[in-house]
Design a protein around this motif. Structure first.
Motif, mmCIF file in Angstrom:
data_model
loop_
_atom_site.group_PDB
_atom_site.id
_atom_site.type_symbol
_atom_site.label_atom_id
_atom_site.label_comp_id
_atom_site.label_asym_id
_atom_site.label_seq_id
_atom_site.Cartn_x
_atom_site.Cartn_y
_atom_site.Cartn_z
ATOM 1 N N ASP A 81 -7.707 2.660 -9.863
ATOM 2 C CA ASP A 81 -7.382 2.366 -8.476
ATOM 3 C C ASP A 81 -7.341 0.852 -8.247
ATOM 4 O OD1 ASP A 81 -6.972 2.326 -5.820
ATOM 5 O OD2 ASP A 81 -8.919 3.118 -5.231
ATOM 6 N N ILE A 102 -11.600 11.699 -9.488
ATOM 7 C CA ILE A 102 -11.626 10.664 -8.439
ATOM 8 C C ILE A 102 -13.051 10.501 -7.912
ATOM 9 C CG2 ILE A 102 -10.925 10.235 -6.034
ATOM 10 C CD1 ILE A 102 -8.178 11.283 -6.811
ATOM 11 N N PHE A 103 -13.769 11.631 -7.862
ATOM 12 C CA PHE A 103 -15.138 11.592 -7.337
ATOM 13 C C PHE A 103 -16.185 11.355 -8.425
ATOM 14 C CE2 PHE A 103 -13.002 13.973 -3.908
ATOM 15 C CZ PHE A 103 -13.417 13.218 -2.828
ATOM 16 N N ILE A 143 -4.818 -0.341 -5.983
ATOM 17 C CA ILE A 143 -3.886 -0.508 -4.848
ATOM 18 C C ILE A 143 -4.465 -1.492 -3.826
ATOM 19 C CG2 ILE A 143 -2.718 0.679 -2.947
ATOM 20 C CD1 ILE A 143 -2.556 3.166 -4.701
ATOM 21 N N GLY A 144 -5.761 -1.325 -3.530
ATOM 22 C CA GLY A 144 -6.415 -2.223 -2.563
ATOM 23 C C GLY A 144 -6.365 -3.667 -3.038
ATOM 24 N N SER A 149 1.181 3.703 -3.173
ATOM 25 C CA SER A 149 0.700 5.073 -2.920
ATOM 26 C C SER A 149 1.816 6.070 -3.191
ATOM 27 C CB SER A 149 0.212 5.219 -1.476
ATOM 28 O OG SER A 149 -0.857 4.351 -1.241
ATOM 29 N N SER A 175 2.313 6.422 -6.882
ATOM 30 C CA SER A 175 1.228 7.231 -7.438
ATOM 31 C C SER A 175 1.414 8.715 -7.099
ATOM 32 C CB SER A 175 -0.102 6.711 -6.881
ATOM 33 O OG SER A 175 -1.126 7.626 -7.087
ATOM 34 N N LEU A 176 1.713 8.979 -5.827
ATOM 35 C CA LEU A 176 1.805 10.376 -5.373
ATOM 36 C C LEU A 176 3.012 11.094 -5.986
ATOM 37 C CD1 LEU A 176 -0.123 11.778 -3.443
ATOM 38 C CD2 LEU A 176 1.539 11.450 -1.619
ATOM 39 N N ASN A 180 0.825 -1.218 0.000
ATOM 40 C CA ASN A 180 0.000 0.000 0.000
ATOM 41 C C ASN A 180 0.855 1.262 0.000
ATOM 42 O OD1 ASN A 180 -2.331 -1.469 -0.016
ATOM 43 N ND2 ASN A 180 -2.690 -1.330 2.164
#
Lengths: 294, 259
Positions: free
Chosen positions: B215, B180-181, B217-218, B57, B60-61, B53
């Motif tokens: 997404d 993202i939203f 990552i999870g 992350s 990505s960041l 994770n």
């Protein structure tokens, strides 16, 4: 600027930087001391809504879940065994963790332990632990270990044997579940609360986890149960001795002399059992085994 | 098509290397080493999960920061420094220059992401177990991050064609967060039970780039299988959307008065 001037500035920096850092550290220490009392009173959590945090995480919710789980572990660790410590924020921390990552099985499993352990070891909230594991099962129906944990909570903490048996039975139907789940369901349904059944459950708990803390706790309970079983057997022999000689034995050696035992019985840690003034067998005061409290 | 976009791309990559952009790999390496050593001490049962994770992350960041902050200056910097004029005096068409710039930054991001993924694999190996088949999902997640960065770079480049770096950063990040939203925007419309609102939010849902698609990552953390269909669909979506944005950028840049 001359080379000499450069060198002088360099030396000044070498001296000044550690001094300034030391001064800043000192001041920070004073600030910490000043705000310590306030900080202790402050709640651990600013955000208590898991769904809100999930939205605010901008897609980094798995990492945030790990951070919250670590916070929950640290929060619990800082309070474990501390008298008058409260675990007020623990349910919220676990709720946020599992909302951010509903598949973080470890948070349900250990979270249930943290919540259900009686104070001062845990929050003493078996009801919340049951809710947590139920949510874990809803999000991870393929994890038979969660059924095992829920069954354990019903069996050991709530003494709800029919529910425990039903949970173990439901877990036994999950793909990959060991046969012992079905066996435990049958045992509990038939003879819930017996030492034999309890021993089976703790043995399975010991075998099913790699975590040293859980294994240690399970081993401790297994030793207690063995001691309880030994004591029950010894008490029967003491009764026989009393009926035969019309007096209480002074020690277990008397039982050996009377031919009721082949040798002096010892507990799982090697300490001989003692016979108290009440005419019952007990653990040696030096033994670290705890009397089980089923 | 001429070879000019390739030349511009290689030069953009070289410039990024010269600007020590890849130094961020040192930061990433330190984060991974620190996490590998510390995580077992402060938490329970999530050693591998945290490495995955945290690693993904960070990839990505860091990639996002690079894509936005370098992307918004790609064209603007050339105009400011007046190097664009000498370049356009050569047989390079404006759109070729843009495509070259885009692929140059994308190459930088791809190299960066690849090295960071290698670092992540090293950290995973360090925390103590051999690789298993489900670890492939980590590679898929890293690939999805790269697709996401390809889209962000295109958007940043579009704004770089007509706006200042500060405003371009603001616009790019706003679109990123809105993307993202995207799913929530559509859900919000459905909740209102108002046809007009539902139509508007559905329209927005399809217009805004859906970054939620990328997404994984999870899934990587839990070793979930990512269907191959989703991999090619996401690839196609990223290619289509990036082409759309770059076409817009080329149109804007073609009309821009550089005098």
């Amino acid at each position: 600027m001359s080379r000499f001037a450069h060198s002088r500035i360099g030396w000044k920096a070498v001296v000044a930087i550690p001094l300034l850092l030391a001064a800043a550290t000192f001041v920070q220490g004073r600030i910490d001391a000043e705000t310590h009392a306030q900080a202790a009173e402050q709640e651990e959590l600013i955000f208590r809504s898991g769904p809100l945090l999930k939205k605010l995480s901008l897609g980094y919710d798995p990492l945030l879940a790990d951070i919250y789980w670590t916070r929950a572990v640290q929060y619990y660790g800082a309070r474990i065994g501390v008298q008058n410590a409260t675990f007020g924020s623990l349910p919220a921390l676990l709720d946020i963790t599992t909302t951010l990552d509903p598949r973080l099985v470890v948070a349900y499993r250990f979270g249930a332990i943290f919540l259900s352990e009686p104070e001062p070891i845990g929050a003493g909230r078996t009801d919340l632990a049951v809710d947590l594991v139920k949510r874990g099962i809803a999000a991870n129906p393929d994890q038979w270990l969660l059924y095992h944990d829920l069954g354990f909570l019903y069996y050991w903490r709530l003494k709800d044997y029919p529910q425990a048996a039903a949970t173990y039975l439901a877990g036994s139907k999950v793909k990959g579940a060991p046969t012992i789940m079905k066996l435990m369901a049958a045992r509990i349904a038939e003879n819930g609360g017996s030492i034999e059944t309890s021993r089976l459950i703790f043995w399975e708990l010991y075998e099913s986890t790699k975590d040293p803390n859980v294994r240690k706790a399970a081993l401790k309970q297994l030793r207690s149960l063995k001691a309880q079983e030994d004591e029950e057997h010894l008490d029967e022999l003491i009764d026989q001795y009393r009926r035969r000689l019309a007096r209480n034995p002074a020690s277990t050696r008397d039982l050996v002399t009377a031919g009721l035992l082949p040798g002096v019985p010892v507990d799982p840690l090697g300490f001989p059992y003692v016979i108290g003034s009440d005419g019952k067998s007990h653990l040696d005061p030096n033994s670290s085994i705890q009397e089980p409290k089923p | 098509m001429s070879a000019m976009p390739g030349v511009v791309a290689v030069n953009t990559f070289r410039e990024a290397v010269r600007d020590r952009v890849l130094y961020n790999l040192v930061v990433f390496a330190l984060v991974m080493i620190g996490a590998s050593i510390l995580v077992g001490q402060v938490s329970i049962g999530i050693d591998r999960l945290v490495i995955i994770n945290l690693g993904l992350s960070a990839i990505s960041l860091i990639g996002l920061v690079m894509a936005v902050f370098i992307g918004v200056g790609l064209v603007y910097k050339e105009i400011e420094k007046r190097t664009l004029y000498s370049l356009l005096a050569k047989p390079v068409r404006r759109w070729e220059f843009l495509i070259g710039k885009y692929f140059g930054l994308l190459l930088t991001l791809a190299v960066n992401t690849s090295f960071m993924t290698l670092g992540l694999a090293g950290a995973l190996y360090y925390v103590g177990r051999p690789f298993v088949r489900s670890d492939v999902t980590v590679l898929v997640a890293a690939y999805f991050i790269l697709l996401e960065l390809a889209l962000v770079t295109a958007i940043a480049l579009l704004f770089s064609c007509f706006s200042s770096p500060i405003l371009s950063t603001l616009f790019t990040l706003t679109i990123y967060v809105t993307g993202i939203f995207a799913n929530d925007i559509r859900e919000f419309g459905n909740l209102t039970h108002n046809r007009m609102m539902e139509a508007i939010t559905r329209f927005l849902y399809y217009v805004v780039p859906n970054f939620h698609n990328f997404d994984a990552i999870g899934a990587a953390g839990h070793g979930d299988f990512v269907p191959f269909t989703l991999i090619w669909q996401n690839t196609l979506y990223a290619v289509l959307y990036a082409t759309l944005v770059l076409t817009g950028a080329a149109a804007v840049f073609a009309r821009r008065n550089l005098k």
